[in-house]
Design an enzyme around this catalytic site. Structure first.
Site, PDB file in Angstrom:
ATOM      1  CE  LYS A  33       0.839   1.057   4.318  1.00 51.05           C
ATOM      2  NZ  LYS A  33       2.071   1.106   5.315  1.00 51.05           N
ATOM      3  NE  ARG A 129       9.245   4.624   8.202  1.00 51.30           N
ATOM      4  CZ  ARG A 129       8.146   3.844   7.469  1.00 51.30           C
ATOM      5  NH1 ARG A 129       7.911   4.239   6.279  1.00 51.30           N
ATOM      6  NH2 ARG A 129       7.969   2.835   7.805  1.00 51.30           N
ATOM      7  CE1 TYR A 253      -3.116  22.863 -22.510  1.00 47.12           C
ATOM      8  CE2 TYR A 253      -3.425  20.761 -21.558  1.00 47.12           C
ATOM      9  CZ  TYR A 253      -3.841  22.072 -21.905  1.00 47.12           C
ATOM     10  OH  TYR A 253      -4.938  22.173 -21.616  1.00 47.12           O
ATOM     11  CG  MET A 301      -7.218  17.959 -14.895  1.00 53.05           C
ATOM     12  SD  MET A 301      -8.047  19.471 -14.289  1.00 53.05           S
ATOM     13  CE  MET A 301      -6.581  20.571 -13.872  1.00 53.05           C
TER      14      MET A 301
HETATM   15  C1  LIG Z   1       2.575  -0.150   4.671  1.00 50.68           C
HETATM   16  C2  LIG Z   1       3.177  -1.109   5.724  1.00 50.68           C
HETATM   17  C3  LIG Z   1       3.311  -2.520   5.360  1.00 50.68           C
HETATM   18  C4  LIG Z   1       2.930  -2.949   3.924  1.00 50.68           C
HETATM   19  O1  LIG Z   1       4.022  -2.616   3.059  1.00 50.68           O
HETATM   20  P1  LIG Z   1       3.969  -3.218   1.538  1.00 50.68           P
HETATM   21  O2  LIG Z   1       5.400  -2.895   1.024  1.00 50.68           O
HETATM   22  O3  LIG Z   1       2.952  -2.540   1.038  1.00 50.68           O
HETATM   23  O4  LIG Z   1       3.779  -4.576   1.529  1.00 50.68           O
HETATM   24  C5  LIG Z   1       3.729  -3.314   6.137  1.00 50.68           C
HETATM   25  N1  LIG Z   1       4.233  -2.873   7.676  1.00 50.68           N
HETATM   26  C6  LIG Z   1       4.127  -1.613   7.674  1.00 50.68           C
HETATM   27  C7  LIG Z   1       4.798  -1.208   9.132  1.00 50.68           C
HETATM   28  C8  LIG Z   1       3.609  -0.471   6.854  1.00 50.68           C
HETATM   29  O5  LIG Z   1       3.559   0.744   7.207  1.00 50.68           O
END
Ligand SMILES: *Cc1c(COP(=O)(O)O)cnc(C)c1O
Length: 357
Positions: A33, A129, A253, A301
């Protein structure tokens, strides 16, 4: 050409995927993702597709991008659909789909489907959640089975504190899961990366490794299995200017760093617009031509400044690693009070360059 770039080592990605499988003894959905946590979802999927049991993404937009790139492996939508109208595309592309809320369950039950779906019914075992309440789970399961809408139904939950090896919460969540799903047949999926690495005694048929694929540890402390991971991303650039500062002169800065001795300063072509954390303090580790040094002064930046005082051979054109094989992203993240997940996801502008071996 501006030298800021993120080298992506796809052989390391494959190694880490294999490790997730080996440690868990389970099938593994590679979580890609958010553009594979900044590493490029299509490239990562292609590098893994001959090995991977499947992929997981957050939403249908991400899944479609993979299908359009020719990825034919199973793809799980970790948050399912956001509107019931997505069910048409989910069927058409054969996406696997999490159901994490009662409204999603009801939408599936009342939408006519051409064929049954591969569904992952998520339990809220204590993260609070998403996921169904333990008291609703059995009934929801039975409804799905009776509806004939599930070709396959997988029991799923997610840990809130698996990155804390001494915390009792993961075991509590596991027990809640075991109770709420008792007597329901079907495969199980519980493990994210920290759970895969630290809680192998809980059993999943499917693990869901994300951050570990990219070679960063999810733990704040050293952990033996995490030590076997290979970093995938190396963020690097070059020194484009050098100056010597006498005692008492500020750098950058706000004058956040002031020299307390004769200091040689290198200016690096990489800044917060490339995703380097602006909040990294003086002393955050970097490597210059392979040798350890540190950030000094505020991150700008497009540039940042490093200490060359103890590296007389370093100068114009020297290669600077911000994180990667020499400087662990997790260490930079700790200095900047964040996590490697966020460092990777923030990557932008710096070009990605892929290596396959
Ligand atoms: C993002 C996600 C993972 C992966 O989590 P990591 O900590 O990056 O391994 C696994 N399960 C769900 C439901 C997630 O949203």
């Amino acid at each position: 050409m501006r030298p800021a770039r993120a080298l992506i080592d796809l052989a390391a990605l494959r190694h880490n995927y294999q490790l997730a499988r080996e440690i868990s003894g389970a099938k593994a959905l590679a979580v890609i993702k958010a553009d594979a946590y900044g590493h490029g979802a299509v490239q990562c999927a292609k590098a893994l597709q001959d090995k991977a049991d499947g992929f997981a993404v957050a939403c249908i937009e991400e899944a479609l991008e993979l299908r359009e790139a020719g990825i034919s492996a199973p793809i799980l939508l970790l948050e399912g659909f956001f509107e019931a109208s997505e069910l048409a595309l989910i069927q058409q592309h054969d996406f696997w789909c999490v159901l994490h809320a009662n409204w999603q369950l009801e939408a599936v039950l009342k939408t006519p489907l051409k064929q049954p779906l591969n569904l992952w019914l998520k339990l809220d075992s204590g993260m609070h959640r998403v996921g169904l309440c333990p008291t609703d789970y059995h009934h929801a399961w039975q409804q799905l089975i009776q509806s004939g809408k599930a070709a396959k139904l997988t029991k799923m939950s997610h840990f809130a504190r698996a990155d804390e090896p001494d915390c009792a919460r993961s075991r509590e969540q596991f027990e809640t899961f075991a109770q709420a799903t008792e007597g329901l047949s079907g495969e199980v999926s519980l493990h994210n990366s920290p759970a895969t690495l630290a809680w192998p005694s809980f059993k999943s048929d499917w693990v869901r490794p994300g951050i570990m694929l990219y070679g960063a540890t999810p733990f704040a402390q050293a952990q033996s299995q995490a030590a076997r991971l290979q970093p995938v991303m190396t963020l690097e650039s070059k020194i484009i200017s050098v100056r010597e500062l006498p005692i008492g002169e500020p750098v950058g800065y706000g004058g956040r760093f002031v020299s307390i001795k004769l200091t040689r300063v290198g200016v690096v072509a990489l800044g917060y617009a490339d995703g380097y954390p602006r909040h990294a303090p003086n002393g955050t580790p970097v490597a210059i031509d392979g040798k350890p040094s540190r950030l000094i002064g505020r991150v700008s930046m497009d540039m940042l400044t490093v200490d060359l005082t103890d590296l007389p051979q370093a100068g114009l054109g020297s290669r600077v690693e911000l994180w990667g094989k020499q400087v662990p992203a997790s260490e930079v993240a700790q200095y900047a009070q964040t996590i490697p997940y966020q460092l990777f996801c923030n990557l932008k502008r710096a070009v990605r360059v892929y290596a396959t071996n």
